[in-house]
Design an enzyme around this catalytic site. Structure first.
Site: not given
Ligand code: IPM
Ligand code: MG
Length: 349
Positions: A137, A243
């Site tokens: 990231y 997720d």
């Molecule tokens: C999360 C989201 C974020 C991430 C995005 C919106 C940048 O998916 O908080 O999981 O990837 O961290």
């Molecule tokens: Mg996410």
């Protein structure tokens, strides 16, 4: 009097922030709220997703409460255009929020809302501890007309401190940690694994540690979710797995998260509390968003951000009881609106 910076953001964000403030005002009249535009809303007003002023206000606050950011009107593949997500990443980095905690505990009343069979999810109670300020990231990004790259880099210290957060959390739970990596392919993962084991050996012999490859973990989360206690992993793996784990609860609309740094004491930063779900532009403005993940994020804020354990537990049990009594928003297969869901929880409280 705790000062809370509120960031409603985009899409359904403002619609679920409003009930969250109602909930907080019910708990105490002593909060001082300071709202700032954030994400796409801030891009429209100021041209950037996170202004210096907003970041400075967050640093001063006792806690930061965020609803959701993003929407199709700001989607772009142009590397130079501002994106709402930059606000979120800037805030995580700017506040040093390296530890993201995502508890996944399906509520018995919702067992049948999960796409998995009840027998599979029964007894599931896990915590994803995601490293939040390192890895791919935040590594260097390059782009030319013919190629692009994202660097994934971790320092030993970054791995060490997130491992400690995971082991400490496991100590208050079922004392099991699954460290998730891709050590059969990635150098960062091989070092991650070594460091996690060094920390484990030095201070956490009472915790059962296992290494799980990320692809296998994705499978085990569906096959045997109740076997997991604490899952600790790097930034991108944690994004994806959390997720996936969210669906165990029946809806991603149920999951809260806490992002913590070194702590507010001394020079540390406040925590950031937000639902895991996004801004749901498809239902924004229709009044049907599920506010429960937001309420549960408020509970995490009360507990981890302010140390108000009994108030946090009261919010969680009010949500549980409202669900037991039959509350179902649209994402859970029901018809309750945001306002009705809010009323149901406040009545229980
Ligand atoms: C999360 C989201 C974020 C991430 C995005 C919106 C940048 O998916 O908080 O999981 O990837 O961290
Ligand atoms: Mg996410």
């Amino acid at each position: 009097m705790p000062t809370i910076v509120t960031l409603p953001g985009d899409g359904i964000g403002p619609e679920i922030m409003k009930p969250a403030l109602e909930l907080l005002r019910t708990i105490s009249e002593d909060f001082s709220f300071e709202e700032h535009a954030f994400g796409g809303a801030a891009i429209d007003l100021y041209g950037v997703a996170l202004t210096d002023e907003t970041l400075a206000a967050c640093k001063q606050a006792d806690a930061v409460l965020l609803a959701a950011v993003g929407g199709p009107q700001w989607d772009t593949t142009d590397p130079d255009a501002p994106r709402p997500e930059q606000g979120l990443l800037g805030l995580r980095k700017g506040l040093g929020l390296f530890a993201n905690l995502r508890p996944v505990r399906p509520v018995p009343a919702l067992y049948d809302a999960s796409p998995l069979k009840r027998e599979r999810i029964e007894g599931t109670d896990l915590l994803v501890v995601r490293e939040l300020t390192g890895g791919i990231y935040f590594g260097e990004k390059t782009r030319t007309a013919r190629s692009a790259s994202d660097l994934c880099e971790y320092s030993v210290d970054e791995v060490d401190r997130i491992a400690r957060v995971a082991f400490d959390a496991a100590r208050t739970r079922r004392k099991k940690v699954a460290s998730v990596d891709k050590a059969n392919v990635l150098e960062t993962s091989r070092q991650w694994r070594e460091v996690v084991h060094i920390v484990h050996k030095a201070k956490y012999n009472d915790i059962a540690l296992t290494d799980v490859l990320v692809d296998n973990c994705a499978m085990q989360l569906i096959a045997r979710p109740s076997e997991f206690d604490v899952i600790v992993t790097e930034n991108l793996f944690g994004d994806i797995l959390s997720d996936e784990a969210a669906m165990l609860t029946g809806s991603i609309g149920m999951l809260p998260s806490a992002s913590l740094g070194e702590g507010r004491a001394g020079s540390g930063s406040p925590g950031l509390f937000e639902p895991v779900h996004g801004s749901a532009p498809d239902i924004a403005g229709t009044g049907v968003a599920n506010p429960l993940a937001m309420f549960l994020s408020v509970a995490l804020m009360l507990r981890n951000g302010l140390g108000w354990e009994s108030e946090a537990a009261a919010v969680e049990s009010a949500v549980d009881r409202a669900l037991d009594a039959g509350l179902r928003t649209r994402d859970l297969g029901g018809a309750a609106t945001t306002a009705e869901a809010t009323r149901a929880v406040l009545d229980e409280l």
